[in-house]
Design a protein around this motif. Structure first.
Motif, PDB file in Angstrom:
ATOM      1  N   PHE B  95       0.832  -1.219   0.000  1.00 41.46           N
ATOM      2  CA  PHE B  95       0.000   0.000   0.000  1.00 41.46           C
ATOM      3  C   PHE B  95       0.858   1.257   0.000  1.00 41.46           C
ATOM      4  CE2 PHE B  95      -1.738   3.397   2.689  1.00 41.46           C
ATOM      5  CZ  PHE B  95      -2.834   3.832   1.852  1.00 41.46           C
ATOM      6  N   GLU B  96       1.876   1.162   0.844  1.00 43.24           N
ATOM      7  CA  GLU B  96       2.710   2.343   0.948  1.00 43.24           C
ATOM      8  C   GLU B  96       3.343   2.691  -0.390  1.00 43.24           C
ATOM      9  OE1 GLU B  96       4.399   2.884   4.631  1.00 43.24           O
ATOM     10  OE2 GLU B  96       5.614   4.620   4.002  1.00 43.24           O
ATOM     11  N   ALA B  97       3.854   1.645  -1.044  1.00 44.29           N
ATOM     12  CA  ALA B  97       4.484   1.914  -2.350  1.00 44.29           C
ATOM     13  C   ALA B  97       3.478   2.413  -3.386  1.00 44.29           C
ATOM     14  CB  ALA B  97       5.144   0.601  -2.848  1.00 44.29           C
ATOM     15  N   PHE B  98       2.305   1.748  -3.365  1.00 46.33           N
ATOM     16  CA  PHE B  98       1.284   2.137  -4.371  1.00 46.33           C
ATOM     17  C   PHE B  98       0.755   3.536  -4.111  1.00 46.33           C
ATOM     18  CE2 PHE B  98      -3.030   2.062  -6.144  1.00 46.33           C
ATOM     19  CZ  PHE B  98      -2.717   1.749  -7.482  1.00 46.33           C
ATOM     20  N   ALA B  99       0.469   3.741  -2.827  1.00 47.16           N
ATOM     21  CA  ALA B  99      -0.091   5.060  -2.458  1.00 47.16           C
ATOM     22  C   ALA B  99       0.889   6.177  -2.736  1.00 47.16           C
ATOM     23  CB  ALA B  99      -0.465   5.069  -0.969  1.00 47.16           C
ATOM     24  N   GLU B 100       2.161   5.853  -2.455  1.00 45.38           N
ATOM     25  CA  GLU B 100       3.186   6.861  -2.747  1.00 45.38           C
ATOM     26  C   GLU B 100       3.140   7.262  -4.202  1.00 45.38           C
ATOM     27  OE1 GLU B 100       7.191   5.633  -2.005  1.00 45.38           O
ATOM     28  OE2 GLU B 100       7.973   7.715  -2.183  1.00 45.38           O
ATOM     29  N   GLY B 101       2.971   6.250  -5.012  1.00 44.41           N
ATOM     30  CA  GLY B 101       2.864   6.521  -6.483  1.00 44.41           C
ATOM     31  C   GLY B 101       1.638   7.379  -6.808  1.00 44.41           C
ATOM     32  N   LEU B 102       0.537   7.023  -6.194  1.00 42.50           N
ATOM     33  CA  LEU B 102      -0.664   7.788  -6.474  1.00 42.50           C
ATOM     34  C   LEU B 102      -0.521   9.226  -5.948  1.00 42.50           C
ATOM     35  CD1 LEU B 102      -3.592   5.318  -5.571  1.00 42.50           C
ATOM     36  CD2 LEU B 102      -2.857   6.047  -7.850  1.00 42.50           C
ATOM     37  N   TYR B 103      -0.042   9.267  -4.776  1.00 44.36           N
ATOM     38  CA  TYR B 103       0.075  10.535  -4.083  1.00 44.36           C
ATOM     39  C   TYR B 103       0.994  11.488  -4.790  1.00 44.36           C
ATOM     40  CZ  TYR B 103       0.639  13.760  -0.106  1.00 44.36           C
ATOM     41  OH  TYR B 103       0.663  14.847   0.704  1.00 44.36           O
ATOM     42  N   ALA B 104       2.060  10.957  -5.351  1.00 49.12           N
ATOM     43  CA  ALA B 104       3.067  11.821  -5.951  1.00 49.12           C
ATOM     44  C   ALA B 104       2.614  12.456  -7.259  1.00 49.12           C
ATOM     45  CB  ALA B 104       4.367  11.009  -6.180  1.00 49.12           C
ATOM     46  N   VAL B 105       1.580  11.834  -7.773  1.00 44.52           N
ATOM     47  CA  VAL B 105       1.174  12.338  -9.115  1.00 44.52           C
ATOM     48  C   VAL B 105       0.709  13.781  -9.073  1.00 44.52           C
ATOM     49  CG1 VAL B 105      -0.485  11.987 -11.010  1.00 44.52           C
ATOM     50  CG2 VAL B 105       0.531  10.066  -9.861  1.00 44.52           C
ATOM     51  N   ALA B 106      -0.003  14.045  -8.058  1.00 43.59           N
ATOM     52  CA  ALA B 106      -0.559  15.430  -8.044  1.00 43.59           C
ATOM     53  C   ALA B 106      -0.604  15.974  -6.626  1.00 43.59           C
ATOM     54  CB  ALA B 106      -1.975  15.433  -8.587  1.00 43.59           C
ATOM     55  N   GLN B 107      -0.523  17.235  -6.535  1.00 43.70           N
ATOM     56  CA  GLN B 107      -0.673  17.882  -5.238  1.00 43.70           C
ATOM     57  C   GLN B 107      -2.136  17.903  -4.855  1.00 43.70           C
ATOM     58  OE1 GLN B 107       1.000  21.711  -6.097  1.00 43.70           O
ATOM     59  NE2 GLN B 107       2.873  21.208  -4.965  1.00 43.70           N
ATOM     60  N   GLY B 108      -2.308  18.214  -3.669  1.00 48.09           N
ATOM     61  CA  GLY B 108      -3.708  18.409  -3.244  1.00 48.09           C
ATOM     62  C   GLY B 108      -4.351  17.179  -2.682  1.00 48.09           C
ATOM     63  N   ILE B 109      -3.656  16.083  -2.656  1.00 47.27           N
ATOM     64  CA  ILE B 109      -4.235  14.912  -2.029  1.00 47.27           C
ATOM     65  C   ILE B 109      -3.781  14.948  -0.590  1.00 47.27           C
ATOM     66  CG2 ILE B 109      -4.266  12.375  -1.988  1.00 47.27           C
ATOM     67  CD1 ILE B 109      -3.652  12.572  -5.022  1.00 47.27           C
ATOM     68  N   ARG B 110      -4.779  15.041   0.293  1.00 46.89           N
ATOM     69  CA  ARG B 110      -4.385  15.100   1.721  1.00 46.89           C
ATOM     70  C   ARG B 110      -3.880  13.743   2.159  1.00 46.89           C
ATOM     71  NH1 ARG B 110      -6.219  18.088   6.533  1.00 46.89           N
ATOM     72  NH2 ARG B 110      -6.431  19.888   5.156  1.00 46.89           N
ATOM     73  N   TYR B 111      -4.651  12.843   1.811  1.00 46.68           N
ATOM     74  CA  TYR B 111      -4.203  11.458   2.106  1.00 46.68           C
ATOM     75  C   TYR B 111      -5.007  10.486   1.304  1.00 46.68           C
ATOM     76  CZ  TYR B 111      -8.206  11.365   5.371  1.00 46.68           C
ATOM     77  OH  TYR B 111      -9.442  11.463   5.933  1.00 46.68           O
ATOM     78  N   LEU B 112      -4.491   9.295   1.291  1.00 51.09           N
ATOM     79  CA  LEU B 112      -5.190   8.132   0.727  1.00 51.09           C
ATOM     80  C   LEU B 112      -5.341   7.143   1.879  1.00 51.09           C
ATOM     81  CD1 LEU B 112      -2.948   7.823  -2.441  1.00 51.09           C
ATOM     82  CD2 LEU B 112      -5.365   8.367  -2.544  1.00 51.09           C
TER      83      LEU B 112
END
Lengths: 219, 808
Positions: B95-112
């Protein structure tokens, strides 16, 4: 020597009567007749008479005008006004014009001859009534100066109608002296003629005017 | 409409007011048009602006939508990951690796987050979000979030909720998706986005340019941007989230219309200017038109009223007005004209001038036409004719007159019959009065000519009796220092009043008054006054004395000198007043005038007599006295010669005799003159013969007479001829210096002729001579009898005077 007379009258009957009458006196000679004043003046110049008998009422030129002209132009010709007119201004006018006598046509014919002779001698002849008129009419001398005794005597004589020679004879003085006296009298009385001086004498009572029925006051 | 107009017109004060009204109407319409144009333009501008705003807002909305959905798409990725990996042991790491990927794509995501069975087990990034671990999403305190979560689980779709206030602050968008493993609900995946970042990503924050933006959620709550925007008619753009719809509202920063305000202002102002110009133009054109119309209307009114006036004057004037053409035909007339001639207007139209004008006055009418043709005025009086042919007096003024464009003659006719009659009456009266006066004058002249004052003064007293009441009256004249009664009316009429002098002299005071010039009134002479007593005494012996009570004395003067008194006696005391004194004074004045006239007359007579005497005196002087003087001279001469030389006395004596003859002739002629009737008795021929004789005698002229038989002339002709002859002969004697005279009285034919011819010096008859030689008086004498005087003469040619008097 005769006295040459010119008769001036517009009435032929008078001229003829005068000529006839004066012819009777050998001292007088009628040298001409004039029927009016103008003719009288002309004939006086031509004939040089001693005396002009001048009617006053005449046509063309009246006697007074003719008298004045004759006396002015011919001082040697004496004029006697011989007229039937007795009016104050006619008498005064004739005297002022230089007539030496003023006779009415009613006087004694002999007086006429005498007056002509007196006039020729330079003596005044006035018919008494004319003299009376003159006394009334002629103004008295304005400022007469007192005359000397001798002058008064001469004036008395003059007023009596005497000529200078007569006066000289009567007063036993020289002719020349009389002339001087007369000249002095005229200048003292301020008058211009013997007539006026004689009038002064009458007026002041030096001589008596004789009554009219007596012909004249001479002598 | 017309009525309104009528009501308004009096209010519409004039053309300019009307024009103002019209201009105002035009202005109103134009203003409306302008208003709508402006509104339309404004709307257009606004819609353009809104379109622009919409475009801009859509852009932003899309951007936002994209920003959100791009990020929410991460949730799908996470969902897929969980679907796939939920069973994996090392889910944490994965999850951490996947979320990091998702998260890094764009700003403005507070969290997943991944929450198996709703409880958060995994969260990325873990840092800062540790508190989330263990959080049960199904038990979310936020009802909205909880409801959406439940709805998501039920619908098995992702549901986004937001914006919501996040636990750890900030506004967020929560999206959750349930994860089912088969039909079994496994848990939830969630993503939380930071709304501000989203907005920033969509370009809505910071300087957003020309527009203000606001966002509201599906509930209508504004969660971004200024709240009031939504109330200001914003442009709205939907922003579609998964299940929700946001609305993006925008308005221009400065509000609607601000950007176009300048343009609109130009449009408005431009429009207004045009409107104003148009209105002005309308005013001017209407005003001009109205003015013109008004001027035309007024002029028309004036002209018609003037013409009406003229007509009414023409109709109503009391003078007859007749218009003739220049040939003399009657063209028009007024009622007065027909009335004056007793015609009805209808019948009058057919009359001809000869029916209206008396034949004697026709030449006047021709004269009138002639004068009018010559453009001159005519004025005259003549006779007009009534219809029945009776004439009447008219006064006519003619003048040139333009009638219907052609020159005509206007005759103004006035009936002056009454005036003429009045004038005739006046003349009659004047004549009558003149006659009376002449009679009176004659009477007084005849009285005066007798030189008898008394009858005249008697008349005066009679007159007095008519004016002032009196019992008696007398006139007293002051003569020789006493007042004498001259005439008296009363008790002693008939007796000689001159016997009665007024005896007032004794009283000094009374006499002083009688010599004064003041009227005296004594109310009662029986009274006690000083004057009354004195008067009583003075009148004691007077026949009126005993009866008199009132007395009045009026003095009269001639040339300011007291001449006498007028006494009035009355039997009643107090009868006289100052009024009566004044009346009596006028009478006294007459008495004075009468006396003066009598005196003057007497004086004139005396003068005439004196003149006559003077003339006689002159005659005598010229004739008889000269002859008599000459007789005296000739007589003296004859006397002188008788003493010296009697022969010579004859001639003067003859002359005396001839003179006596002449004197006699003169005397006869003179006596002839003196006798007034001699010419009548002896005749003209005798008179002339006597004159000739006198002339011969006096002047010794040759006088010839050529006389006819005594002619039958009237006495005044004979007298004139005789006087002229005498004067002419006089001239011959005085001026002509002639020797011959001829007197001719030829036998008369049609005229009496007399000639006096001489051979004297002659003269120029044209010249003036001082004294005129009596020529004027001769001419006058001849002219009095319509005769004439002719003189033929030249210098040196003699003179012929001829008088010719025509037989009457």
């Amino acid at each position: 020597m005769t006295i040459r007379v010119l008769v001036a009258d517009d009435h032929k009957v008078v001229r003829k009567g005068l000529r006839m009458f004066l012819a009777a006196d050998p001292e007088l000679e009628v040298v001409g007749e004039a029927s009016n004043g103008a003719e009288a003046l002309r004939l006086a110049g031509q004939l040089e008479p001693d005396v002009v008998l001048m009617d006053l009422l005449m046509p063309v030129m009246d006697g007074i005008a003719a008298t004045e002209a004759i006396r002015r132009e011919l001082p040697g010709v004496e004029v006697i006004a011989l007229t039937s007119v007795l009016e104050d201004n006619a008498v005064y006018g004739a005297m002022r014009a230089g007539a030496i006598g003023y006779l009415l046509k009613d006087i004694d014919a002999q007086e006429l001859c005498r007056a002509i002779k007196q006039a020729a001698a330079g003596q005044v002849s006035l018919s008494p009534s004319a003299a009376e008129r003159l006394l009334r009419e002629v103004p008295p001398p304005a400022d007469p100066k007192p005359l000397t005794h001798r002058e008064t005597e001469v004036l008395q004589q003059l007023a009596l109608g005497k000529s200078n020679q007569q006066i000289a004879k009567d007063l036993v003085i020289a002719d020349k002296t009389v002339r001087t006296h007369v000249s002095n009298i005229l200048s003292k009385l301020g008058v211009s003629s013997r007539t006026q001086a004689a009038l002064y004498a009458v007026r002041s009572g030096l001589v008596e005017l004789e009554s009219p029925d007596r012909t004249t006051w001479t002598e | 409409m017309d009525r309104v107009k009528q009501r308004l017109l009096p209010l519409a004060l004039g053309p300019s007011a009307k024009a103002l009204l019209a201009a105002a109407a035009v202005l109103m319409v134009l203003l409306c048009v302008w208003w709508y144009a402006v509104r339309w333009y404004e709307a257009r501008l606004l819609s353009e602006e809104r379109v622009e705003a919409l475009a801009e807002t859509s852009l932003r909305g899309n951007a936002l939508s994209l920003a959100i959905n791009r990020r929410l798409a991460r949730l799908q990725g996470l969902y897929a990951f969980v679907q796939v990996e939920s069973a994996a042991e090392d889910l944490d790491a994965r999850f951490e690796a996947f979320a990091e990927g998702l998260y890094a794509v764009a700003q403005g995501i507070r969290y997943l987050a991944v929450a198996p069975a709703g409880t958060v087990r995994y969260v990325y990034p873990q840092r800062g979000n540790e508190t989330l671990l263990g959080y049960d999403m199904l038990q979310d305190p936020r009802s909205q979030v909880r409801a959406d979560t439940e709805r998501a689980i039920e619908s098995r779709h992702a549901v986004a909720t937001g914006p919501v206030e996040l636990f750890d602050g900030g506004l967020g968008l929560i999206a959750r998706q349930p994860v089912y493993q088969g039909e079994t609900f496994w848990g939830l995946v969630a993503i939380v986005l930071d709304v501000p970042v989203l907005l920033q990503d969509a370009g809505l924050t910071g300087d957003s340019g020309e527009f203000d933006f606001a966002l509201r959620d599906s509930e209508g709550q504004v969660f971004f941007g200024p709240d009031p925007i939504v109330d200001k008619n914003p442009v709205l753009v939907r922003v579609q989230l998964s299940e929700e719809t946001w609305e993006l509202a925008s308005i221009p920063v400065a509000g609607w219309g601000s950007a176009t305000a300048g343009e609109l202002l130009i449009f408005e102002v431009g429009g207004l200017v045009i409107v104003a110009l148009l209105a002005g133009l309308a005013y001017l054109s209407v005003n001009r038109q109205a003015r013109l119309a008004e001027a035309v209307r007024r002029r028309t009114g004036e002209i018609s009223s003037i013409s009406e006036q003229y007509r009414s004057i023409f109709e109503s004037t009391s003078d007859g007005l007749l218009i003739f053409d220049l040939e003399g035909r009657l063209v028009d007339f007024n009622p007065a004209a027909s009335h004056m001639h007793d015609y009805t207007p209808a019948s009058f139209a057919k009359v001809e001038p000869k029916d209206l004008i008396h034949p004697t006055s026709m030449p006047l009418f021709d004269q009138l036409l002639e004068r009018v043709r010559a453009n001159e005025e005519f004025h005259g009086r003549g006779m007009g004719l009534h219809q029945d042919g009776t004439p009447f007096h008219v006064e006519v003024d003619g003048t040139r007159f333009v009638y219907r464009g052609e020159p005509h003659a206007l005759a103004v006719v006035r009936d002056v019959t009454e005036e003429v009659q009045a004038y005739q009456l006046l003349e009659q009266r004047v004549q009558q009065r003149t006659h009376e006066l002449a009679t009176l004058l004659d009477a007084s002249a005849s009285i005066a000519s007798t030189l008898e004052l008394r009858p005249l003064l008697g008349l005066v007293l009679d007159q007095l009796g008519k004016v002032v009441d009196c019992a008696a009256a007398s006139i007293l004249l002051l003569e020789g220092g006493e007042l004498r009664n001259i005439v008296h009316r009363g008790c002693l009429s008939g007796e000689d009043p001159s016997l009665l002098p007024f005896v007032g002299k004794g009283d000094r005071d009374l006499w002083t008054r009688m010599l004064g010039n003041e009227p005296l009134i004594v109310d009662d002479i029986q009274g006690d006054g000083r004057l009354a007593r004195a008067l009583r005494k003075a009148l004691e012996s007077h026949p009126e004395g005993p009866h008199v009570r009132a007395w009045m004395g009026i003095p009269f003067t001639i040339q300011e000198q007291l001449r006498g008194w007028l006494f009035l006696y009355h039997r009643q005391a107090g009868a006289y007043t100052s009024h009566q004194a004044a009346l009596a004074q006028t009478i006294a004045h007459q008495a004075a005038t009468a006396i003066e006239n009598a005196h003057l007359f007497a004086q004139t007579r005396r003068l005439a007599a004196l003149e006559e005497r003077q003339r006689l005196a002159r005659e005598l002087h010229d004739s008889v006295s000269q002859v008599l003087y000459s007789i005296g001279l000739a007589g003296h001469t004859a006397l002188t010669y008788l003493e010296q030389d009697p022969d010579q006395a004859v001639e003067p004596m003859r002359y005396v005799l001839s003179l006596a003859d002449a004197g006699l002739a003169e005397m006869r002629a003179l006596i002839f003159e003196l006798r007034p009737d001699s010419l009548e008795k002896d005749g003209l021929v005798v008179a002339l013969t006597r004159q000739a004789a006198a002339l011969r005698a006096r002047h010794e002229l040759e006088v010839k007479t050529e006389l006819c038989q005594e002619p039958d002339f009237p006495l005044e002709v004979k007298e004139a001829l005789y006087r002229i002859a005498r004067e002419a002969l006089n001239n011959v004697v005085k001026h002509a210096q002639a020797s011959r005279v001829v007197i001719r009285l030829p036998h008369p034919h049609d005229a009496a002729v007399l000639e006096v011819q001489d051979d004297g010096v002659g003269f120029d008859p044209q010249r003036e001579y001082p004294g005129q030689m009596g020529l004027n008086s001769m001419r006058e004498r001849a002219a009095e009898l319509r005769g004439a005087l002719e003189i033929e003469s030249a210098a040196g040619e003699g003179t012929c005077l001829r008088v010719r008097i025509p037989a009457t």
